[in-house]
Design a protein around this motif. Structure first.
Motif, PDB file in Angstrom:
ATOM      1  N   UNK A 182     153.998  45.915  31.043  1.00  0.00           N
ATOM      2  CA  UNK A 182     154.569  45.488  32.309  1.00  0.00           C
ATOM      3  C   UNK A 182     153.515  44.808  33.177  1.00  0.00           C
ATOM      4  N   UNK A 183     153.962  44.085  34.171  1.00  0.00           N
ATOM      5  CA  UNK A 183     153.046  43.352  35.047  1.00  0.00           C
ATOM      6  C   UNK A 183     152.124  44.286  35.817  1.00  0.00           C
ATOM      7  N   UNK A 184     152.571  45.518  36.077  1.00  0.00           N
ATOM      8  CA  UNK A 184     151.750  46.458  36.836  1.00  0.00           C
ATOM      9  C   UNK A 184     151.002  47.460  35.956  1.00  0.00           C
ATOM     10  N   UNK A 185     150.996  47.245  34.641  1.00  0.00           N
ATOM     11  CA  UNK A 185     150.111  48.015  33.781  1.00  0.00           C
ATOM     12  C   UNK A 185     150.714  48.851  32.670  1.00  0.00           C
ATOM     13  N   UNK A 186     151.732  49.689  32.942  1.00  0.00           N
ATOM     14  CA  UNK A 186     152.247  50.551  31.883  1.00  0.00           C
ATOM     15  C   UNK A 186     152.799  49.789  30.683  1.00  0.00           C
ATOM     16  N   UNK A 243     144.876  68.345  38.829  1.00  0.00           N
ATOM     17  CA  UNK A 243     143.918  67.669  37.960  1.00  0.00           C
ATOM     18  C   UNK A 243     144.334  66.253  37.601  1.00  0.00           C
ATOM     19  N   UNK A 244     145.555  65.871  37.927  1.00  0.00           N
ATOM     20  CA  UNK A 244     146.076  64.575  37.484  1.00  0.00           C
ATOM     21  C   UNK A 244     146.447  63.712  38.695  1.00  0.00           C
ATOM     22  N   UNK A 245     146.160  62.420  38.603  1.00  0.00           N
ATOM     23  CA  UNK A 245     146.457  61.524  39.722  1.00  0.00           C
ATOM     24  C   UNK A 245     146.715  60.102  39.217  1.00  0.00           C
ATOM     25  N   UNK A 246     147.823  59.543  39.624  1.00  0.00           N
ATOM     26  CA  UNK A 246     148.134  58.135  39.362  1.00  0.00           C
ATOM     27  C   UNK A 246     147.893  57.349  40.640  1.00  0.00           C
ATOM     28  N   UNK A 247     147.311  56.172  40.505  1.00  0.00           N
ATOM     29  CA  UNK A 247     147.041  55.362  41.686  1.00  0.00           C
ATOM     30  C   UNK A 247     147.079  53.882  41.377  1.00  0.00           C
ATOM     31  N   UNK A 248     146.941  53.087  42.434  1.00  0.00           N
ATOM     32  CA  UNK A 248     146.992  51.631  42.341  1.00  0.00           C
ATOM     33  C   UNK A 248     145.577  51.066  42.502  1.00  0.00           C
ATOM     34  N   UNK A 249     145.051  50.464  41.448  1.00  0.00           N
ATOM     35  CA  UNK A 249     143.700  49.911  41.501  1.00  0.00           C
ATOM     36  C   UNK A 249     143.591  48.719  42.449  1.00  0.00           C
ATOM     37  N   UNK A 250     144.699  48.069  42.709  1.00  0.00           N
ATOM     38  CA  UNK A 250     144.678  46.895  43.584  1.00  0.00           C
ATOM     39  C   UNK A 250     144.869  47.242  45.060  1.00  0.00           C
ATOM     40  N   UNK A 251     145.051  48.532  45.346  1.00  0.00           N
ATOM     41  CA  UNK A 251     145.180  48.985  46.734  1.00  0.00           C
ATOM     42  C   UNK A 251     143.908  49.744  47.114  1.00  0.00           C
ATOM     43  N   UNK A 252     143.028  49.133  47.889  1.00  0.00           N
ATOM     44  CA  UNK A 252     141.745  49.781  48.222  1.00  0.00           C
ATOM     45  C   UNK A 252     141.896  51.064  49.018  1.00  0.00           C
ATOM     46  N   UNK A 253     143.067  51.304  49.615  1.00  0.00           N
ATOM     47  CA  UNK A 253     143.280  52.528  50.388  1.00  0.00           C
ATOM     48  C   UNK A 253     143.841  53.664  49.539  1.00  0.00           C
ATOM     49  N   UNK A 254     144.140  53.392  48.277  1.00  0.00           N
ATOM     50  CA  UNK A 254     144.718  54.420  47.413  1.00  0.00           C
ATOM     51  C   UNK A 254     143.675  55.504  47.148  1.00  0.00           C
ATOM     52  N   UNK A 255     144.061  56.780  47.221  1.00  0.00           N
ATOM     53  CA  UNK A 255     143.119  57.891  47.007  1.00  0.00           C
ATOM     54  C   UNK A 255     142.434  57.880  45.637  1.00  0.00           C
ATOM     55  N   UNK A 256     143.023  57.192  44.678  1.00  0.00           N
ATOM     56  CA  UNK A 256     142.425  57.199  43.343  1.00  0.00           C
ATOM     57  C   UNK A 256     141.034  56.557  43.348  1.00  0.00           C
ATOM     58  N   UNK A 257     140.777  55.638  44.279  1.00  0.00           N
ATOM     59  CA  UNK A 257     139.483  54.955  44.323  1.00  0.00           C
ATOM     60  C   UNK A 257     138.345  55.924  44.628  1.00  0.00           C
TER      61      UNK A 257
END
Length: 242
Positions: free
Chosen positions: A78-82, A140-154
Motif C-alpha cells: 500500500x502507499x502508506x507501507x503495509x 511493548x508494541x507501538x505503531x506510528x507514522x514516520x512522516x509525522x514528526x510529532x508521532x510518539x514513535x519517533x
C-alpha cells in the motif's frame, strides 16, 4: 503522507501472547495459525540463566519479494507501507511463501489462498489501533507514522539502543542480555525472488507470447481452410446446376 512503522520493545515483553490471541480472534484463525509469533529465548547456563521473548510477524518489507513474484498482483504494498493480500485475486500458488525471507505467510487450504498479518491496515484507516498493540499488557508494541514528526514513535526509534530491521517497517529494542542475532535478519531478497524475476517470469512471458502467437496462427489457418472449403463447395454446386 502517512508511512507506517512498528516499534517493539522486547525489554518490556512479558511473553503473555495476548498479541497472538488478539490477532487470532480478529482474523478468525485456528489456535495453531499465528500471524504474530512469540518465541522464548534462553541465554546463559544454569544457574546463571536469563530468558526473554522475541515477537515476529510479517515485517512489511519496503520492497516486498512476495509482491514481486505474485503472478496475479494479489499481494501488493500500500502507499502508506503495509503489505496486503487481495483474497479475490489470490490463486493459492504459494510462490509468495517461498519468496518471503521471514516465513511470515500461511496457506489456507480451505479457501485456497495465502494469508498473513495485514498490519491491521483497515483498523488504522478507521482510526483504531492494531489488535496486537491494543491488547499488549506492558505497552511493548507501538505503531506510528514516520512522516509525522510529532508521532510518539519517533521518540522511541531515535534511541541509540533501537535496532531497525533494514529494508522493513520494524524497529526493536532488545533486553540487555540478548544480542542482534535474536532478531530477524535485515532484508535480503531470497533466491526464489531472483529465480522468478530473472528466469521464470521472462521465460513465462516468452512462452505465453509464443502460445498466443501459435493460437492466433492456428485460428487464421483454420479460417482460411474453412473459407477454401466453402469456396470449393460453391464451385461444385454451380457446376451441377449448369
Amino acid at each position: 503522507m502517512t508511512r507506517y512503522a512498528y516499534f517493539v520493545d522486547l525489554s518490556l515483553c512479558a511473553g503473555c501472547e495476548a498479541c497472538t490471541v488478539a490477532c487470532q480472534a480478529l482474523n478468525g484463525l485456528d489456535w495453531n495459525i499465528r500471524y504474530t509469533k512469540v518465541d522464548r529465548m534462553v541465554v546463559g547456563t544454569y544457574p546463571n540463566v536469563k530468558s526473554s521473548f522475541v515477537t515476529t510477524q510479517c515485517l512489511h518489507c519496503d520492497d516486498p519479494p512476495c509482491a514481486a513474484v505474485c503472478p496475479t498482483g494479489a499481494t501488493y504494498k500500500t502507499a502508506d507501507g503495509p503489505v496486503k493480500i487481495d483474497d479475490e485475486n489470490c490463486i493459492g500458488c504459494q510462490y509468495c511463501m517461498t519468496a518471503c525471507p521471514y516465513e511470515a505467510r500461511t496457506y489456507d487450504a480451505a479457501a485456497d489462498v495465502v494469508r498473513k498479518c495485514s498490519f491491521c491496515h483497515d483498523r488504522l484507516g478507521a482510526g483504531e489501533r492494531p489488535a496486537c498493540e491494543q491488547t499488549c499488557l506492558t505497552g511493548a508494541r507501538m505503531v506510528g507514522d514516520l512522516d509525522d514528526p510529532t508521532d510518539p514513535i519517533h521518540q522511541q526509534i531515535s534511541a541509540p539502543d533501537v535496532i531497525h530491521i533494514e529494508g522493513t517497517s520494524f524497529y526493536y529494542r532488545l533486553p540487555e542480555h540478548l544480542d542482534r542475532a535474536a532478531l530477524p535478519a535485515d532484508f535480503k531478497p531470497s533466491v526464489a525472488t531472483f529465480a522468478w524475476q530473472s528466469i521464470v517470469q521472462p521465460v513465462g512471458q516468452i512462452l505465453m507470447g509464443s502460445t498466443v502467437a501459435a493460437l492466433l496462427l492456428s485460428l487464421a489457418v483454420n479460417a482460411f481452410r474453412n473459407r477454401g472449403k466453402e469456396g470449393a463447395q460453391d464451385g461444385n454446386g454451380q457446376g451441377e446446376r449448369t
